[in-house]
Enzyme design. Structure first.
Site, PDB file in Angstrom:
ATOM      1  N   ARG A  51      32.935  42.025  36.931  1.00  0.00           N
ATOM      2  CA  ARG A  51      33.224  43.368  36.619  1.00  0.00           C
ATOM      3  C   ARG A  51      33.633  43.798  34.991  1.00  0.00           C
ATOM      4  O   ARG A  51      32.760  44.257  34.281  1.00  0.00           O
ATOM      5  CB  ARG A  51      34.027  44.236  37.308  1.00  0.00           C
ATOM      6  CG  ARG A  51      33.712  44.304  38.802  1.00  0.00           C
ATOM      7  CD  ARG A  51      34.992  45.129  39.660  1.00  0.00           C
ATOM      8  NE  ARG A  51      34.347  44.965  40.981  1.00  0.00           N
ATOM      9  CZ  ARG A  51      34.945  44.273  42.127  1.00  0.00           C
ATOM     10  NH1 ARG A  51      35.528  43.244  41.626  1.00  0.00           N
ATOM     11  NH2 ARG A  51      34.742  44.456  43.165  1.00  0.00           N
ATOM     12  N   ILE A  52      34.312  42.843  34.460  1.00  0.00           N
ATOM     13  CA  ILE A  52      34.898  43.119  33.147  1.00  0.00           C
ATOM     14  C   ILE A  52      33.898  42.532  32.179  1.00  0.00           C
ATOM     15  O   ILE A  52      33.589  43.160  31.172  1.00  0.00           O
ATOM     16  CB  ILE A  52      36.315  42.443  32.864  1.00  0.00           C
ATOM     17  CG1 ILE A  52      37.317  43.352  33.537  1.00  0.00           C
ATOM     18  CG2 ILE A  52      36.679  42.656  31.444  1.00  0.00           C
ATOM     19  CD1 ILE A  52      38.837  42.666  33.616  1.00  0.00           C
ATOM     20  N   HIS A  80      49.835  40.946  26.398  1.00  0.00           N
ATOM     21  CA  HIS A  80      49.243  40.976  27.833  1.00  0.00           C
ATOM     22  C   HIS A  80      49.041  42.677  28.326  1.00  0.00           C
ATOM     23  O   HIS A  80      49.315  42.903  29.293  1.00  0.00           O
ATOM     24  CB  HIS A  80      50.013  40.158  28.689  1.00  0.00           C
ATOM     25  CG  HIS A  80      49.136  39.888  29.960  1.00  0.00           C
ATOM     26  ND1 HIS A  80      49.812  38.648  30.741  1.00  0.00           N
ATOM     27  CD2 HIS A  80      48.149  40.479  30.347  1.00  0.00           C
ATOM     28  CE1 HIS A  80      48.822  38.759  31.771  1.00  0.00           C
ATOM     29  NE2 HIS A  80      47.829  39.892  31.427  1.00  0.00           N
ATOM     30  N   ASP A 118      45.650  37.918  23.852  1.00  0.00           N
ATOM     31  CA  ASP A 118      46.388  38.871  24.568  1.00  0.00           C
ATOM     32  C   ASP A 118      47.314  38.272  25.389  1.00  0.00           C
ATOM     33  O   ASP A 118      48.295  38.886  26.036  1.00  0.00           O
ATOM     34  CB  ASP A 118      45.570  39.939  25.053  1.00  0.00           C
ATOM     35  CG  ASP A 118      46.305  40.917  25.904  1.00  0.00           C
ATOM     36  OD1 ASP A 118      47.125  41.605  25.169  1.00  0.00           O
ATOM     37  OD2 ASP A 118      45.825  41.341  27.094  1.00  0.00           O
ATOM     38  N   CYS A 153      41.469  37.767  26.702  1.00  0.00           N
ATOM     39  CA  CYS A 153      42.091  38.863  27.368  1.00  0.00           C
ATOM     40  C   CYS A 153      42.189  38.706  29.058  1.00  0.00           C
ATOM     41  O   CYS A 153      42.381  39.473  29.604  1.00  0.00           O
ATOM     42  CB  CYS A 153      41.416  40.366  26.959  1.00  0.00           C
ATOM     43  SG  CYS A 153      41.515  40.705  25.421  1.00  0.00           S
ATOM     44  N   ALA A 154      42.130  37.486  29.273  1.00  0.00           N
ATOM     45  CA  ALA A 154      41.989  37.187  30.769  1.00  0.00           C
ATOM     46  C   ALA A 154      43.205  36.182  31.214  1.00  0.00           C
ATOM     47  O   ALA A 154      44.222  37.187  31.786  1.00  0.00           O
ATOM     48  CB  ALA A 154      40.655  36.165  31.046  1.00  0.00           C
ATOM     49  N   ARG A 155      43.435  35.206  30.839  1.00  0.00           N
ATOM     50  CA  ARG A 155      44.674  34.432  31.365  1.00  0.00           C
ATOM     51  C   ARG A 155      44.845  33.359  30.416  1.00  0.00           C
ATOM     52  O   ARG A 155      44.189  32.625  29.693  1.00  0.00           O
ATOM     53  CB  ARG A 155      44.393  33.423  32.795  1.00  0.00           C
ATOM     54  CG  ARG A 155      44.521  34.743  34.034  1.00  0.00           C
ATOM     55  CD  ARG A 155      46.061  35.378  34.138  1.00  0.00           C
ATOM     56  NE  ARG A 155      45.740  36.191  35.092  1.00  0.00           N
ATOM     57  CZ  ARG A 155      46.018  37.330  35.103  1.00  0.00           C
ATOM     58  NH1 ARG A 155      45.542  38.063  34.071  1.00  0.00           N
ATOM     59  NH2 ARG A 155      45.960  38.098  36.338  1.00  0.00           N
ATOM     60  N   GLU A 206      54.824  33.548  29.247  1.00  0.00           N
ATOM     61  CA  GLU A 206      55.037  35.026  28.744  1.00  0.00           C
ATOM     62  C   GLU A 206      56.300  35.495  29.380  1.00  0.00           C
ATOM     63  O   GLU A 206      56.749  35.409  30.618  1.00  0.00           O
ATOM     64  CB  GLU A 206      53.925  35.956  29.676  1.00  0.00           C
ATOM     65  CG  GLU A 206      52.718  35.351  29.192  1.00  0.00           C
ATOM     66  CD  GLU A 206      51.368  36.218  29.780  1.00  0.00           C
ATOM     67  OE1 GLU A 206      51.610  37.137  30.584  1.00  0.00           O
ATOM     68  OE2 GLU A 206      50.181  36.179  29.161  1.00  0.00           O
TER      69      GLU A 206
END
Length: 322
Positions: free
Chosen positions: A153-154, A281, A257, A231-233, A262
């Site tokens: 989707r992204i 994130h 990101d 911007c995922a993992r 984290e």
């Protein structure tokens, strides 16, 4: 007696109020340590999970637990296998934040291209000479190749914004893609994709297959003028390999990101490099997406507890508790 729902971490009122309006007894905002969750979760029928971890020990302690609603897309903080074995549904909110993440991906590309962060820093320092070198480095996004790893989707929305809005050529590698949008060219393998990328953006979950996929070998397959975006993992790239590629200018720059740890420590080596943009994130966070993630997770919980077919199931328990 009304079902009881636990929301350990605070979420938008849209999700909380929806559950209240359906007549559930809701507890929101508690100590989300594993020890405390094991102690309290036994009295709840549903759980709305955000960032805390829900390992097998927590899930097994939920003797009445029937459904876990994930606030967002990724379920790597929930032991889905344990939930499946115990007859507990897991649902998520995979469409709630796709536009927010796609917009930040585009923002990262534009900031890298236009050297926005560096220009801001130099202007504040009174360095007006910095502008003279921009024309020797900046290359416009129009006509450049955006390479996507992951066409869900992204990734699909990023492709649409980049191709139709910015005039970029978009290529993608996704061995599990069921279809390909007309504005995207599929690549047969990852090396083929990397060699063509002017901008490489990751949009795939962290799995045994994808963790560490961007490493010393794969960064070496990119052009020295290329930029890397994640911007995922954080598990998708090897931190040391990325830092080395940035320090030696094996690639031109990066925008990150997400991290292995984290929140990252102040000593994270990425923070000492001037050709990387970093954020917290937060790509999935907007006013709209935060509201929608809470709402969709709450709706998924309600659907399970009322015997409906969930819109976004992550698993399908063979012997559900409800």
């Amino acid at each position: 007696m009304a079902y009881k729902i636990l929301i350990p971490e605070m979420v938008s009122q849209t999700g909380y109020q929806f559950l209240i309006d359906q007549g559930y007894e809701v507890t929101m905002g508690v100590d989300s340590s594993e020890e405390n969750l094991i102690h309290i979760i036994g009295e709840y029928d549903g759980l709305l999970a955000r960032n805390a971890r829900y390992p097998r020990a927590v899930i097994e302690a939920g003797k009445k637990l029937k459904v876990i609603g994930r606030h967002g897309t990724g379920v790597d903080n929930v032991d889905v296998k344990a939930a499946q074995e115990l007859g507990i549904w897991v649902v998520n909110a995979p469409t709630a934040n796709i536009n927010a993440v796609a917009e930040q991906t585009i923002a990262f590309m534009m900031a890298l291209c236009c050297e926005v962060v560096q220009c801001d820093r130099m202007t504040r320092q009174g360095d007006w000479i910095f502008r003279d070198g921009i024309s020797k480095r900046r290359s416009e996004l129009a006509g450049k190749t955006l390479a996507l790893v992951g066409l869900g989707r992204i990734g699909t929305l990023v492709a649409q914004k980049a191709s139709l809005g910015l005039g970029m050529r978009v290529i993608a590698y996704d061995p599990y893609a069921r279809s390909c949008p007309p504005n995207v060219e599929l690549c047969g393998d990852l090396p083929q994709l990397l060699a063509q990328a002017d901008y490489l953006s990751l949009h795939t979950p962290a799995t045994a297959e994808t963790c560490g996929m961007m490493n010393r070998e794969t960064f070496a397959q990119m052009k020295p003028t290329a930029f890397f975006i994640d911007c995922a993992r954080g598990e998708l790239y090897e931190e040391q390999a990325l830092c080395e590629a940035l320090r030696t200018h094996q690639i031109a720059g990066a925008a990150i990101d997400v991290y292995h740890e984290e929140p990252p420590t102040a000593e994270n080596p990425l923070f000492s490099l001037d050709n990387v943009i970093v954020s917290q994130h937060n790509a999935a966070h907007s006013i709209e997406s935060v509201d929608q993630m809470a709402y969709d997770a709450a709706v998924g919980i309600h659907q399970i507890l009322t015997g409906q077919t969930p819109d976004f199931p992550v698993n399908h328990p063979e012997n559900p508790r409800i």
